[in-house]
Design a protein around this motif. Structure first.
Motif, PDB file in Angstrom:
ATOM      1  N   ILE A  85       0.782  -1.132  -0.271  1.00  0.00           N
ATOM      2  CA  ILE A  85      -0.046   0.102  -0.010  1.00  0.00           C
ATOM      3  C   ILE A  85       0.987   1.337   0.097  1.00  0.00           C
ATOM      4  N   ILE A  86       1.906   1.166   0.683  1.00  0.00           N
ATOM      5  CA  ILE A  86       2.770   2.281   0.775  1.00  0.00           C
ATOM      6  C   ILE A  86       3.401   2.648  -0.464  1.00  0.00           C
ATOM      7  N   VAL A  87       4.022   1.393  -1.008  1.00  0.00           N
ATOM      8  CA  VAL A  87       4.724   1.779  -2.227  1.00  0.00           C
ATOM      9  C   VAL A  87       3.640   2.218  -3.527  1.00  0.00           C
ATOM     10  N   SER A  88       2.496   1.374  -3.471  1.00  0.00           N
ATOM     11  CA  SER A  88       1.521   2.022  -4.522  1.00  0.00           C
ATOM     12  C   SER A  88       1.112   3.433  -4.422  1.00  0.00           C
ATOM     13  N   THR A  89       0.969   4.014  -3.217  1.00  0.00           N
ATOM     14  CA  THR A  89       0.971   5.291  -2.763  1.00  0.00           C
ATOM     15  C   THR A  89       2.079   6.304  -3.223  1.00  0.00           C
ATOM     16  N   ALA A  90       3.249   5.744  -3.199  1.00  0.00           N
ATOM     17  CA  ALA A  90       4.522   6.566  -3.404  1.00  0.00           C
ATOM     18  C   ALA A  90       4.590   6.438  -5.138  1.00  0.00           C
ATOM     19  N   LEU A  91       4.470   5.411  -5.425  1.00  0.00           N
ATOM     20  CA  LEU A  91       4.535   5.486  -7.054  1.00  0.00           C
ATOM     21  C   LEU A  91       3.499   6.012  -7.874  1.00  0.00           C
ATOM     22  N   GLY A  92       2.397   6.855  -7.197  1.00  0.00           N
ATOM     23  CA  GLY A  92       1.554   7.506  -7.927  1.00  0.00           C
ATOM     24  C   GLY A  92       0.156   6.817  -8.190  1.00  0.00           C
ATOM     25  N   MET A  93      -0.078   5.787  -7.627  1.00  0.00           N
ATOM     26  CA  MET A  93      -1.161   5.001  -7.455  1.00  0.00           C
ATOM     27  C   MET A  93      -2.168   5.661  -6.798  1.00  0.00           C
ATOM     28  N   GLY A  94      -1.798   6.792  -6.053  1.00  0.00           N
ATOM     29  CA  GLY A  94      -2.665   7.241  -5.047  1.00  0.00           C
ATOM     30  C   GLY A  94      -4.052   7.535  -5.254  1.00  0.00           C
TER      31      GLY A  94
END
Length: 89
Positions: free
Chosen positions: A36-45
């Motif tokens: 979840i943290i990585v997906s948010t950081a990669l712009g999938m937020g």
């Protein structure tokens, strides 16, 4: 390699099962949390976390970590009781 002294009771199967299950649940929970943290950081937020596998990924740490903690606590209590009974005359 350490050997058990005569006073130490042998490790039971249920102890091993609880230990490995707690470890597995904790690891999967942490992996889901990191996902979840990585997906948010990669712009999938801005992506919709309400569809697909994301609801499961989001809910797993909420339930998995407390369950793993309770399993470890149960394992500790069972170990203390077993060692206490083994120490009695």
């Amino acid at each position: 390699m350490t050997t058990n002294s005569p006073a130490d009771p042998p490790v039971r199967r249920i102890d091993r099962i609880l230990a490995f299950m707690a470890l597995g649940i904790a690891i999967v929970s942490v992996i889901c949390f990191v996902a979840i943290i990585v997906s948010t950081a990669l712009g999938m937020g801005h992506a919709d976390y309400q569809v697909g596998i994301w609801p499961v990924v989001g809910a797993f740490p909420l339930f998995g970590l407390p369950i793993a903690f309770l399993m470890i606590l149960t394992l500790l209590i069972m170990t203390f009781i077993r060692k206490g009974r083994a120490g009695r005359p």
